[in-house]
Structure formats: C-alpha cells, structure tokens
Design an enzyme around this catalytic site. Structure first.
Site, short mmCIF file in Angstrom:
data_model
loop_
_atom_site.label_atom_id
_atom_site.label_comp_id
_atom_site.label_asym_id
_atom_site.label_seq_id
_atom_site.Cartn_x
_atom_site.Cartn_y
_atom_site.Cartn_z
N GLY A 48 -1.39 -15.01 -2.20
CA GLY A 48 -0.03 -15.08 -1.67
C GLY A 48 0.55 -13.69 -1.44
O GLY A 48 -0.16 -12.75 -1.07
N SER A 49 1.81 -13.58 -1.73
CA SER A 49 2.53 -12.35 -1.41
C SER A 49 2.01 -11.14 -2.17
O SER A 49 2.23 -10.00 -1.75
CB SER A 49 4.01 -12.52 -1.72
OG SER A 49 4.52 -13.61 -0.98
N ALA A 50 1.33 -11.37 -3.29
CA ALA A 50 0.79 -10.23 -4.03
C ALA A 50 -0.20 -9.45 -3.17
O ALA A 50 -0.40 -8.25 -3.37
CB ALA A 50 0.11 -10.71 -5.32
#
Lengths: 486, 463
Positions: free
Chosen positions: A215-217
């Site tokens: 995801g956004s990581a």
C-alpha cells in the site's frame, strides 16, 4: 585321506573367503546406502545423544535441552517459545527443524566442521563435538515490545539496525510454542496437526515468509525513483497531477483518501499520502526505472537469506501504464514482506545503502570459544545519499505533522510512512495496516532502528488512518525499546 | 575307565631330537588373549561411563585363572598340543564375554554375562577334565554306538518341550535351559568318525555305475539316507534349519574325506537340496527365512519397519571399516537374540570390518589347526574326528555368520564361543579339548599306539 583332508581345508578356506568378501561388501561398499536408509535410526540416535546447542538472545539462551532418557535422548525446550518462534523456529524429533534451528542445525547439533578442533581426528574417532551456541542479533526488549504491541492480532514486525543490518526483532502473531513439537509421540502429532490446521496459521512466519501488498508504505520507493530519475527536482513544486486522476488509458479514477492532492507537491503527497500524485509520478518515472529502483530496495530477490530464506517481495517487471500506476502506490501485484519494508525504511535512514540483514551474530563452541563472527555486509544501494536525505525530511514531516503522528518520540528524530492496503476480491477483505519508520536519537551518530509493522485485520475507518492508528503505536514502542532499552 | 585303557600305551621318550613343545608360546599367547579381553572390558567402561569398571581386576583375574588352569592341564597332559588352539579359544570366549557384558548395559536389568562366565568356567572345567582324563582319543571310537544313541536321544528330547522363538530346540527346567542339540554335535562327530573309519573300504569300493557316475550301492547307502532322514526330521519337528544343515553338511564332508568319492557329494547335495526345497516350500517358518534373505528390507517397504535381518545389516554397515568402538554402537536395535544369534552384529558395528575380519580369521585359524592336526594324526578315526570337529566349527561359523550378514538365509545358531548360550560354550570347550588331544597325538615324538586296528572294538560293538 591326506588328499581329501586338504580338499576339506580348501572348502573351509572358500567359506572363509566368502564371509570376508561379504563382510567387506556390507561394511564398506553398501555401508553408506544402509546408513542412509530412513528406517535406520542410528543417525537420529546419534543426533539426539547429546544436548543441542542453544540459541541466544542478548547473550542468554532462549532454548534448552532436556534429557528424556529415551532412545532419542535429548529433546529441545524453549523459554518464551511463542515470543521467539519466528526467530528460533522449531527443532522436532518428528518434524525436523525450521528457521535458525534449521539454518544453523549443523552448529547446534555438533556436526559443523567449525566446531571440531581436529577435524580429521574427529572423523577417525567418530567423536562428535558438543553442539555450538548461536548468538542472534535479536534484542529481547525490542522483540518483547513488538510482541506486546501486536497483542495476538494477526500481523508481524521486523526491525533492523540500519548501520549494520542486524535484525533486532522478528515477530509474527499469533505465534505458537515450538516446545509442543520437540519430541515424538501422539501428542506431538496432535499439536502439529492442530497448529497446521488452525485458521490463524500460527506457524506462518509472517515477518519473512508472508508477503502483503504494501500500500502507501511503498510510496517511499516511488518517491525515491522520482527523485533519483529527476522526474521531481523540487520536492515542494507542484507535480501537474489532475484531480480526479484517471489511470492511464482508462476511465477509472484513482480516489484519494485525503484532500488537497490536486497538483500537490511530492512533499505534500508523501506527508498526506496522495494516491493520485504518487501513481502519476510512478508512471512518469516509467516501468524500467521503477523496476530498477524497486530492485535496488531489495524487491524481486528470491535469494535473500538471513540465514533462513526470505520470501521474495514482488514488483512486476511487465506491466501496462495503468498497472504501473497502481503498483506505484503499492497495489496491484506489488507485495512485500515486513522485513523488506523495514529495509525500505532502513535505506532512507542509512543514507541510501542497505546493509545485508542478518540474524546470527556469532557462533561459539560449547566451551565459549568464538567459532564465527558475522558483521555488516553490503546488500543494495537503493539511492544516493542526497535522495536519502531528502526522503528523511519527507518521512520526518509525515510523523511530525502528517499521517504518522502516533509514532513520534521525544528525544529522537523519527521518520515514518503509514499505509493501508486493500486486498481480497474487490477489496472485500479487511485492509492491512502498515507503518514503516526509523528512529535516530538526538545524541547518537547513527539511526538506532528501522522498523516495519503490519497488522492484518486492522479495523479501517479511512485509508491511512488505520496505518497510523493500528500500526504506528506498535512501531513507536519498538523504536523506543531500540532507542532507550539496553 | 578311559584312563586305564589309555594307560596301556607306552610313554617312553623316543630317541633322536624331540620336537619343541611350544608351551611357552602358548602361555605368552594366552597372556595376550587375556589382556585383549581385559582391554575390551575397560574400553566398554570408558566409553559408557568414562571410568574403568570397578570389577575389572576380578574379571581379568577370573579369565586369567581359567586360562592358566587350562594351560596347566595342557602342559601336564598334552604337552605337544598345538599352541594356538587354547589361546584362540580363550580369546574368543573372552571377547564373547565382553560383548555380552556390553549388551547387558542396554538390556538392564536383564544380565547375561555373569551366567555366561559361569558356563565358561564349566566349559573350561570340562576341557581340563577331557584333556586330563582322556589319554588317547581312540578310546572314543569304542563308544560310537553309545554316542549315536545318546545324540539321537538328545535331539529328540526337546520335541516334548514347548517351542521358543519358533524353534523346538530347548529344554527348560525351571530357570535352567539348555540346547541338547549342541552336545549332540560332538557325539555325532565321534560316531561318524568311528563308523566311517570302520566302513571306509566298503563305502569306497561298493558302487554301481550309472551313466559314468559311480553311485554307492543300496546297502551302504542305508546309513546315509538314515542320517538324511534324521536331519530332515530335526528340521521338521524342531524347526531348526541350522542344526539340520550342520548335521548334514558335517556328514557329507566326513563321508567325502573318508572315501574320496565325488559321488557322495553329488548324492549329498542332491538330497540336501531336495530336502531343503521341500521343507522350504512346505514349512512357513523356513519359508519366511528365505523370503527375508531374498529381500531383507521388505518390512520397511511394507511400512512395518525394519526386520531383524535388516537391523542386523544396518548394524554391520554402521560399523564401517574401523567400527564405532566398544560400547558405542546401537546393535541393540536388532531386538531379541542380540546376545546370541546376532552377537556378531555387535562385533561388526563396534569393531568394524577390521575387528570382524580378525574374528573370522581367528575361526579360520582354529579350523586350520584342527585340520592340520587331522593331517598329523596317524589313525583314520583320529583323522576323521579332527576333520569332523573342525568342520563343525567351520560350518557353524559359516551358517550363522553368513546368515546375519545376509550371505545365506538366516538360521538360528550360536556363534561358537562368542554367543550367549551355556550349552554352546561348554560344547565348544569340549571340541577344543578334543582338538588339543588330537594335536598332541599328531605332534608327540612317538606315536602313542602303532596298531591301526583300533577300530575293531567299534565293529565289535556293532555286531
């Protein structure tokens, strides 16, 4: 009669020769094959005849051995088995070994040539040196903080020391007690069947063997690619990203969970986790450079061993632009192990280089003599120090005033990035909450720790808030332990 | 009684150079043999407990005293005896005691070594008695028919007792159990030697030509068939393949040595294979042994785990060239009969190919010295008796050693001297006593008796 007695003597001689030749065949020619027959229990008897060497954390054994007095004499025991199970693995008389118990089996069981002071003499006398001890890089306080933080929820934590690559914590939750598997007999078989059949998969080592969509990581990787390739020069300049942003060659808009992403800068996009900006930047970087950057962070490496094998994190190498856009925000086929995401944080904290992660600090003989000492090794150059310094600033901002506020620590500089990854068919599963980050004490020369936390069943109200809400506090506890605890 | 008959022989030293007696050689070899056994005993203790066993002095002294007494008996009553026979017997017996003592450590509280030591003592006592009292082996020829009657009685007796491990070869009275078949071997060898020495001429010359192959006539064939029937009877009634094989082999070898007729061997082999085939296909006990031999790992493949023979082969293989060292092997995995029939597996695992070959060579040397005594003795009975006794040891070693190493189908039999088993040890000491007697006659400067008509009494008994 003399003649016939001589004939009888010849007969006896032939019988003797037959016995001698057959004995030589059996004991020399066929011996290796017979020795390797699985029904021949000698190898097991010898293996368990002596206590197994111990696995140490902070210099103290987390394993033990008990003398059962049975045919397979010594059985493995574990102190705090569930806490260290992802590190030690199990050593079962029935089901073999896993993780460090497996990777360092030769040392622990005493067969490693490192342990024999006089190898040739040992071969001749068939003596087996007592098992050696394996000291791990894990720090009890960090490991415990991570285990406590997960509190039985499904998830994992990996923490490394950026300057060396030492793995400070490797936690998988829910865990199991490897002690249950040590021996033989029906109760061991029941425990094995129960653990393998459990829905929660307690024996799965999520920290290194399970890959999750990051995801956004993953946006840290995309940001690094944008800066390295020159797609973004000024982190605070607008990125020409429309709102709504349509995936290339499609009419599918990519929603943002946060406001203000239209034409936002890279700094703003990382701080507030703008999907549209990062997808746009990924597409502008292009497939080849995105793949190269991901690889530079350690993705697509099936050969990483710490010394147990780590599942390969994936960034697809053949994608259409819309798939690349999704991949650039850690969706589509992009997956990563928690350890991999800790390495991403480590790359930023460590000035662009990634040290080879390792779990075994040193091997000592039973008498305490040092047999082998491991140290830092280069693994990847993820980016230039300049880019790393700029990403540090972005990650610090994300913690100080962005989505990762829950990870802030007094007395230390903390950088971080949250993430929430959708998964399941039509994103129907509960999202995974991520937090990756690092901490650098104000009075220290080096950052103390880089960490990745994933919580599988975070109850997500809104994207990123769950990353900051569920995972960040765990990361903070882990980083605090790494910073301040002995 | 034997002493008085033998007393008639003249014992004056002959003129001319006397052959060396070699008793000093025997004594020094005996010291070596005892020391090797004591060393083995110490090695077991060191390997298992890291300490020298406390009773090592007593054990060494016990074995030493036995050896010394036997040596004194030989020195006094058979001074020209072969100097190798006694040391080999002491070494093998002592080695057997070490191996049994070593296996006792695994099977606690069941201990067999003390009993074996008692039996060995009894065996040495019988040895001393035989060497001391039997002045001349030819006396035995007189008791040929008494011998065969006693042998048959001993063979038949166990049929009336319950079977042990599938074979009816034991007589059990309370705690005491023994195998009468063991004693019968010596008695049969005495009978065969006497019978063949007396009827050598008839057996050699009476024959019928059938297609160039000289076959014996029916009249002389009778006893042969009788012996064959007895062997098969033993096999069927007692389910003891080994003993019947041994009897028949012994008879064929002695028949050939006595007559020099290949025809006998042809007949013997024919009868033996016919009997073996018939019994092998009819008797399930024997049949399964053959199956085991053909595929020792069938049990593993069938998921039943390794059988005894497979475990025995594993043990030998684990020994390799140099062995694991005394006390450090795992031959106890074989299960039952590790101390008796499978004792050789322990020797193979813990002493390696080197140790196992040494043991085989010791037996080979024992047989060779027995046969050489047979060559040296002047009377046919003595010659045949020496061949018979040597053949018993040779065949027995081959049958059981070949069995446990997978060379031939396994048949239960004690390894001479090594294996646990009182009757066997005692019998073997008697065999060695007779060999000593025969070798003394062979090497003594003056033939003890000149007349070759010594077999007349045997013939008289027969009539």
């Amino acid at each position: 009669m003399t003649r016939t007695i001589r004939h009888a003597a010849v007969l006896c001689l032939l019988l003797l020769l037959a016995l001698l030749v057959n004995a030589a065949r059996l004991q020399v020619v066929d011996a290796p094959e017979l020795g390797g027959n699985p029904a021949n229990r000698r190898a097991d008897i010898v293996r368990y005849a002596q206590p197994r060497g111990d696995i140490l954390v902070d210099g103290k054994p987390v394993t033990g051995s008990k003398d059962t007095g049975e045919l397979l004499r010594h059985e493995r025991t574990y102190r705090a088995g569930p806490l260290y199970a992802p590190v030690t693995g199990y050593a079962s008389q029935t089901y073999g070994t896993s993780f460090v118990e497996h990777a360092e089996d030769a040392v622990l069981s005493g067969t490693d040539p490192l342990l024999a002071p006089l190898p040739f003499f040992s071969d001749l006398s068939r003596g087996r040196p007592p098992g050696g001890d394996v000291a791990t890089t894990v720090r009890a306080s960090v490991q415990e903080a991570a285990y406590r933080g997960l509190a039985g929820r499904r998830g994992a934590v990996a923490a490394v020391e950026p300057a060396t690559g030492r793995i400070l914590a490797l936690v998988s939750s829910p865990s199991y007690d490897p002690d249950l598997l040590s021996g033989t007999g029906p109760e061991v078989a029941r425990a094995w069947a129960g653990l393998n059949g459990a829905d929660a998969q307690p024996m799965l080592n999520r920290a290194i063997r399970q890959t999750y969509p990051p995801g956004s990581a993953f946006k840290i990787v995309t940001a690094a690619a944008a800066l390295e390739t020159g797609v973004v020069d000024d982190m605070d300049a607008p990125t020409r990203t429309p709102e709504p942003y349509l995936l290339p060659n499609t009419r599918t808009p990519l929603p943002n969970a946060t406001r203000g992403c239209e034409n936002a800068s890279l700094a703003y996009a990382v701080q507030w986790s703008c999907n549209s900006v990062m997808a746009n930047l990924g597409v502008r970087v292009g497939l080849a450079d995105m793949v190269a950057t991901a690889r530079g962070f350690g993705f697509n490496d099936p050969g990483l061993r710490i010394p147990s094998g780590v599942a390969a994190s994936n960034f697809d190498t053949d994608m259409s632009p819309d798939q690349l856009a999704l991949s650039s925000i850690g969706q589509f086929n992009t997956t990563a192990t928690p350890l991999q995401m800790a390495l991403v944080a480590s790359a930023v904290a460590g000035g662009g280089d990634i040290r080879h992660p390792y779990l075994v600090e040193r091997i000592t003989r039973a008498n305490g003599d040092l047999a082998e000492q491991n140290g830092p090794r280069a693994y990847r150059e993820a980016m230039t120090p300049v880019t790393a310094q700029r990403l540090r600033e972005l990650m610090v901002r994300a913690v100080e005033e962005g989505t990762g506020k829950n990870a802030a620590i007094d007395g230390a500089t903390v950088g971080g990035k949250t993430g929430t990854a959708q998964h399941g068919i039509d994103n129907s599963g509960l999202p995974y909450a991520w937090f990756i980050g690092w901490a650098h004490a104000h009075d220290a020369a080096q950052p103390a720790v880089a960490v990745a936390v994933v919580v599988e069943d975070a109850a997500a109200l809104r994207e990123d808030i769950s990353g900051g809400g569920s995972a960040a506090p765990i990361a903070r506890a882990v980083m605090e332990a790494a910073l301040w605890d002995p | 009684m034997t002493a008085t008959t033998a007393g008639t022989s003249p014992h004056e030293p002959s003129p001319g150079p006397r052959p060396p007696k070699r008793r000093g050689v025997e004594l020094s070899l005996l010291v070596c043999a005892v020391l090797i056994c004591v060393y083995g005993y110490v090695a077991v203790g060191l390997a298992r407990n890291g300490a020298v066993p406390q009773d090592v002095a007593g054990y060494g002294a016990g074995l030493g005293v036995l050896a010394l007494l036997a040596h004194l008996a030989v020195r006094l009553r058979a001074p020209y005896a072969d100097p190798l026979l006694l040391p080999i017997a002491v070494l093998l017996n002592g080695l057997g005691l070490v191996l049994i003592y070593r296996l006792d450590l695994e099977t606690a509280p069941d201990r067999a070594a003390p009993a074996q030591l008692v039996w060995s003592t009894l065996g040495v006592a019988l040895f001393i008695a035989a060497v001391g009292l039997l002045r001349d082996h030819r006396v035995l020829a007189r008791y040929a028919y008494l011998s065969v009657t006693a042998a048959l009685a001993l063979l038949v007796a166990p049929i009336f007792f319950p079977a042990v491990n599938g074979a009816r070869i034991w007589i059990r009275i309370g705690q005491l159990s023994f195998q009468p078949g063991e004693f019968a071997k010596v008695l049969l060898a005495v009978f065969f030697a006497a019978y063949l020495a007396a009827n050598r001429g008839a057996l050699t010359h009476a024959s019928r030509l059938i297609r160039k192959l000289q076959l014996p006539t029916g009249r002389v064939l009778g006893p042969v068939v009788a012996v064959w029937l007895v062997s098969v009877g033993v096999l069927v009634l007692e389910r003891d393949l080994g003993t019947s094989l041994l009897f028949f082999g012994l008879f064929v070898v002695m028949l050939y040595v006595a007559t020099g007729r290949i025809g006998w061997i042809a007949v013997g082999l024919l009868l033996a294979s016919a009997g073996a085939f018939a019994v092998g296909s009819l008797e399930p006990h024997v049949h399964s042994r053959v199956d085991d031999w053909l595929n020792p790992y069938a049990g593993i493949e069938a998921g039943r785990g390794p059988g005894q023979l497979a475990q025995s082969l594993f043990a030998f293989a684990a020994g390799g060239l140099l062995g694991t060292g005394l006390g450090l092997g795992h031959s106890v995995l074989i299960g039952f009969a590790t101390k008796s029939d499978f004792i050789l597996a322990t020797a193979g695992e813990e002493l390696g190919l080197v140790g196992l070959s040494s043991i085989f060579l010791l037996y080979g040397l024992l047989v060779a010295r027995g046969l050489s005594a047979g060559l040296g003795v002047r009377d046919p009975f003595g010659r045949l008796l020496a061949v018979g006794l040597s053949s018993i040891i040779a065949l027995q070693v081959f049958v059981i050693a070949g069995g446990v190493t997978g060379l031939i189908p396994l048949t239960g039999m004690p390894m001479p001297f090594l294996a646990q088993g009182g009757s066997s040890v005692v019998t073997n000491w008697v065999i060695v006593a007779l060999m000593i007697r025969l070798s003394h006659s062979a090497r003594a400067p003056q033939p003890v008796l000149m007349d070759t008509d010594v077999l007349a009494p045997a013939a008289a008994v027969r009539r």
